[in-house]
Each structure stands twice: as C-alpha cells, then as structure tokens.
Enzyme design. Sequence first.
Site, PDB file in Angstrom:
ATOM      1  N   ASP A   1       0.699  -0.961   0.010  1.00 47.00           N
ATOM      2  CA  ASP A   1      -0.079  -0.045  -0.209  1.00 47.00           C
ATOM      3  C   ASP A   1       0.888   0.636  -0.050  1.00 47.00           C
ATOM      4  OD1 ASP A   1      -2.645   1.128   0.412  1.00 47.00           O
ATOM      5  OD2 ASP A   1      -2.614   1.534   2.412  1.00 47.00           O
TER       6      ASP A   1
ATOM      7  N   ASN B   1     -11.468  -2.544  -4.944  1.00 49.05           N
ATOM      8  CA  ASN B   1      -9.877  -1.553  -5.789  1.00 49.05           C
ATOM      9  C   ASN B   1     -10.888  -1.094  -7.363  1.00 49.05           C
ATOM     10  OD1 ASN B   1      -7.493  -2.441  -4.546  1.00 49.05           O
ATOM     11  ND2 ASN B   1      -7.868  -1.254  -3.856  1.00 49.05           N
TER      12      ASN B   1
END
Length: 236
Positions: A23, A71
């Site tokens: 991330d 996502n």
Amino acid sequence: MLMQTESKMQREKDIRHIAFIMDGNGRWAKKRGLPREYGHKVGADVFRKTVEYCDDIGIHCVTVYAFSTENWKRPGHEISAIMLLFKQYLKDAVKTMMKRDIRIVFLGDKSPFPKDVVKQMEEIERDSSQNTKRLNIAMNYGGRAEIVHAVNELIAQGYEKITEEDVTNHLYTLDAPMPDLIVRTGGEQRISNFLMWQSAYSELYFTDVLWPDFTESDVDQAVAEYKRRNRRFGGI
Ligand code: IPE
Ligand code: IPE
Ligand code: MG
C-alpha cells in the site's frame, strides 16, 4: 536436550510464509506531483524485487495483495493502468519464476478479467505447478469473497456439515502454509479484506514506508521484528 530445544525454537522462528499488503503507491506519486499511475509502475518493480529477495533469504512462500475486490471503485484510468502493469508482469513472470523454482498461484476470482488475460494466468499456474516454492498473487481478491467461494464449493460438492479443515482446503491458498507474518506498508493499520481466514494467528507488522520506497532492508527489519515476537497460539 537443551540443544534440541533451541534448534526447535530456531526452526519455529523461521518464516514459512510472508504476505505483503503493498500500500501507498498513490500517495508516493502524489508527494512527487506525479499521477498515481506512476506510483503503481514503481510499485510493480518493488514487487518484483521484494519477491526475489524473500526467496534469496529463504522464505519459500510469499503472498502479495495486488488488487482487491474493492479496488474496482477506483477511476477507470487508474484501473486500466494497474491492469496494463499486471499484463506486463505476466509476460516475464514465468521465466524468472521457473529459474527460481517458484510456483505462481493467483488468489481471487479471475472471471472479470479479459479472456486472453485469464488464459495467460491459467497457463502460468499450469506451467509452474510442479515448482516447489510458491508465490501467491492476490488479484481481484477479497477475504470474505474467498470464504463465500469456498463454502459454495463445499455446498456444490454435497457437504451438509463442514469443518475448519474443509474450509481451509477450499480457499484459493489451499495447500500453502498459513501466513506467519503479514506486512502492510503505507501507514494504515488495517487488513482491508486480506487473508481473513488465514490471518487468524499471523503476526502483523505495519510500517509507514510507502510501497515504492520499500527496500530489502525494510524486509530485514520486518523479519527481525517477527523474530522478537512470542507466538502463543492461545497457549501459555
Ligand atoms: C496500493 O497502493 C496498490 C493498490 C491498492 C492497487 P494505493 O493505490 O492504495 O496507494 P495509496 O494508499 O492511495 O497511497
Ligand atoms: C489494500 O489497499 C489493497 C491492496 C494493497 C491491493 P487499499 O488502499 O485498497 O486499502 P484501503 O482502502 O486503504 O483500506
Ligand atoms: Mg491504499
């Protein structure tokens, strides 16, 4: 006797499976005034290097969280950029992984991907299936979706009552060991639907380092921290 106990303890400190929540790509790019897509591009290189480094230091099962079921909420141009990087990775993945005796398994539902991509993913899984080490790439992966998928498979096979082992054996990770250590870069301290079932007793390691800045030395730091932890699994 003492020697034996110590070597057993040492063995238990060895990481059999490490997982990464990669991330911070977007923020890394934003900090530099660049489009988020650029962060993903650099992130993809870091992913390649990190996987190879883990193999070099003797960790033989690695899982990376590349794209979650959530996502898809992102803007189309960002999704397209990630998919393009993924396709580029698929092209050269096999060569490196065969050289290193690493089997590639994709975790997640492949059906939303274009037909040619699905075909490539299946070929990679098949061609590398006899390799002894393992790389799991979580792509369109969600931990809850994975558990639901496992249960639906069990229902389809006629199970009326199931055990924990049955569920484990129907996850996308099936014969991989449970993750010993889950590393999340980018500063957020959450799981974001990653390995929900498998992480029950994983050690969690959070670092503020953004994924594109993540280095071999950051892997070493996470591993060193893991070795200082005392895993009890509910015992004393
Ligand atoms: C992780 O980086 C990569 C994916 C989720 C595909 P992000 O894109 O989430 O980067 P941040 O968290 O916005 O910085
Ligand atoms: C988790 O990161 C998913 C991946 C790294 C692929 P996100 O950036 O999607 O997670 P949230 O939105 O911060 O929880
Ligand atoms: Mg993020």
